[in-house]
Design an enzyme around this catalytic site. Structure first.
Site, PDB file in Angstrom:
ATOM      1  N   SER A 265       0.842  -1.213  -0.044  1.00 53.84           N
ATOM      2  CA  SER A 265       0.206  -0.062  -0.063  1.00 53.84           C
ATOM      3  C   SER A 265       0.595   1.374   0.003  1.00 53.84           C
ATOM      4  O   SER A 265       2.074   1.402   0.505  1.00 53.84           O
ATOM      5  CB  SER A 265      -0.940   0.111   1.170  1.00 53.84           C
ATOM      6  OG  SER A 265      -0.163   0.267   2.609  1.00 53.84           O
ATOM      7  N   LYS A 266       0.158   2.532  -0.242  1.00 47.22           N
ATOM      8  CA  LYS A 266       0.832   3.585  -0.395  1.00 47.22           C
ATOM      9  C   LYS A 266       1.677   3.979   1.114  1.00 47.22           C
ATOM     10  O   LYS A 266       2.647   4.383   1.254  1.00 47.22           O
ATOM     11  CB  LYS A 266      -0.142   4.865  -0.440  1.00 47.22           C
ATOM     12  CG  LYS A 266       0.696   6.242  -0.341  1.00 47.22           C
ATOM     13  CD  LYS A 266      -0.422   7.317  -0.911  1.00 47.22           C
ATOM     14  CE  LYS A 266       0.062   8.673  -0.586  1.00 47.22           C
ATOM     15  NZ  LYS A 266       0.734   9.001   0.768  1.00 47.22           N
TER      16      LYS A 266
END
Ligand code: GLU
Length: 506
Positions: A265-266
């Site tokens: 994920s970011k």
């Protein structure tokens, strides 16, 4: 199906910056298309207007362009099967929705959001889950439960409605995924998905299937998160009478966090300091997300590192140019299981690509950084410096720290090194050193070393001790490549000036 022209599409929704997982999907589509002499299509799936983000489409184009994935057909490129943006294809979806309703494959549903919420809550209270499906649809407000007149009236009154797909009961459906093999499912476990919304636009499912058919897509290559949609899509092809033209499916494995636990994920990137987006994303008034491009990655390195996330050619080979990837790529060699992202390996790839460039090429990349620092150094000197240090650099920008002393005298001296090295007989020796160096007529590394060594011997000092002090004078600390080469390259005058300046300032 196998003798069809290969036509694949990358079909992102413009909802924000493109995650590298999406870029990997684009890359695998591109490689597959080029390997088979086919077409690579970019389709913008913007039917969910609530998630539309300004600038996202331009971002997608720029990212693919930076990485060298040439688009054959798309919004900007045009093509025979346009428009390539779903919001411009409303009429097409409308007519197929009508067809599905007329053929008994879909129905109008008038249930309000509040009514459905209440049903969900009630089910939850009973520890079950509400599903709009073959078991419940008869008791809900739709064109299957209401009379034809009631339905007509509701529509005439302008009552908002959606159109749902009528999933047939207890039907065994088989489909092949080129990566996962045969996938079997029974329609009884599937719900009646909304295919057309009250805003007059289709949902992803209908638009995606209609467009893949209309655009003559031969292979749907997409992320694993879309695998659960495959049964509905297979049913839609059947319902629309397109079973024989159905594309082949291939669902790519997830890209996992560096720990291997869950999807990358970011946040993982923010936490560990690596980008998860190809290029920087600067939303107006929002938070900037870093990109590979701005972090100093070379596009070939990014393509290479993404290619190995879930694929390999069956050997130990790791370095592939785009052309080599096109040659070697096959869906058969894509893994089923998730691919762990390793930020250190990503840097390793960049280093490999950096050092494989000629010093002249690296110079071209480094020059803007020098200009930014207001350094105007002789090109030959910069190239010589690059050659000396590039093995130690991961990014072009690292070259500055490794070479600045070739272009400017140190403005400060590392206090720790001073304390450790600039003591005893050293300052006196350094004071006398310029006069010794003045005598070196042929200024080269060997001659300089010889002159200094002779002087050290005459004074009865340790070679290492003096060398450390000499390095401090030339670079300002205890780092850098071969010292005599530094002295040779900056020249006699500059070497002497730096020694004098160290003697005066330390
Ligand atoms: N619009 C979908 C996405 O954003 C496309 C999925 C597919 O390729 O079918 O990923």
């Amino acid at each position: 199906m196998t003798d069809r022209k290969v036509r694949v599409r990358f079909a992102p929704s413009p909802t924000g910056p493109l995650h590298i997982g999406g870029v990997r999907t684009a890359l695998f589509n591109y490689l597959f298309a080029k390997k088979h002499g086919g077409d690579f299509i970019l389709r913008i799936e913007d039917t969910d207007q609530t998630r539309f983000v300004e600038g996202a489409e331009a971002y997608i184009n720029e990212s693919l362009g930076w990485l060298g994935m040439t688009i054959d057909e798309g919004v900007a490129q045009g093509g025979e099967y346009g428009p390539y943006k779903q919001s411009e294809r409303k009429e097409i979806y409308l007519s197929y929705t009508d067809q599905l309703i007329n053929d008994g494959w879909a129905y109008y549903a008038f249930d309000t959001a509040e009514e459905l919420d209440a049903l969900r809550e009630k089910a939850e209270a009973e520890k079950s889950k509400f599903s709009y499906d073959m078991h419940t649809r008869k008791n809900l407000r739709n064109s299957l439960s209401l009379s034809a007149d009631e339905v007509k009236q509701l529509i005439a009154d302008g009552t908002p409605y959606v159109v749902r797909f009528k999933m047939p009961e207890d039907t065994e459906v088989k489909a092949t995924d080129l990566i996962r093999g045969e996938v079997k499912f029974n329609t009884s476990i599937l719900d009646d998905k909304v295919i057309f919304k009250s805003d007059g636009l289709p949902t992803y499912h209908l638009a995606n299937v209609v467009d893949d058919y209309k655009m003559k897509i031969s292979h749907v290559i997409r992320g694993e998160e879309w695998l659960p949609s495959m049964p509905l899509h297979v049913m839609l092809y059947k319902a629309l009478g397109w079973e024989n033209e159905r594309p082949e499916f291939a669902h790519l494995p997830l890209i996992l966090k560096p720990t291997g636990n869950g999807k990358l994920s970011k946040r993982d990137g923010d936490k560990a300091g690596f980008p998860v987006f190809p290029i920087e994303w600067r939303p107006e008034g929002g938070e900037v997300a870093s990109g590979y491009r701005e972090s100093g990655y070379l596009p070939d390195a990014v393509v290479n590192l993404l290619s190995l996330l879930g694929w390999n050619d069956g050997t130990e080979k790791e370095i592939f140019t785009m052309d080599e990837l096109i040659q070697a790529f096959s869906l058969e060699r894509v893994n089923k299981s998730g691919a762990r992202f390793d930020p250190e390996k990503a840097k390793w790839f960049n280093h490999q690509y950096l050092v494989s460039k000629s010093d002249e090429e690296i110079y071209t990349l480094f020059e803007p950084i020098l200009a930014d620092k207001s350094v105007s150094a002789d090109k030959t000197l910069v190239i010589q410096a690059i050659a000396l240090v590039k093995e130690r650099a991961t990014f072009v920008a690292d070259l500055w720290e490794q070479t600045f002393f070739f272009f400017q005298a140190p403005v400060e001296y590392d206090a720790k090194v001073v304390k450790k090295r600039w003591k005893g007989d050293v300052p006196a020796f350094m004071t006398e050193l310029p006069a010794v160096l003045e005598q070196v007529s042929d200024w080269n590394a060997d001659a300089i070393k010889e002159a200094i060594a002779a002087q050290i011997e005459a004074k009865g000092l340790g070679f290492g001790l003096v060398m450390n002090a000499f390095r401090l004078a030339l670079v300002g600390g205890g780092f850098g490549p071969d010292l005599m080469t530094i002295a040779e390259l900056i020249g006699k005058e500059e070497t002497i000036a730096r020694i004098n300046s160290a003697v005066a300032n330390i």
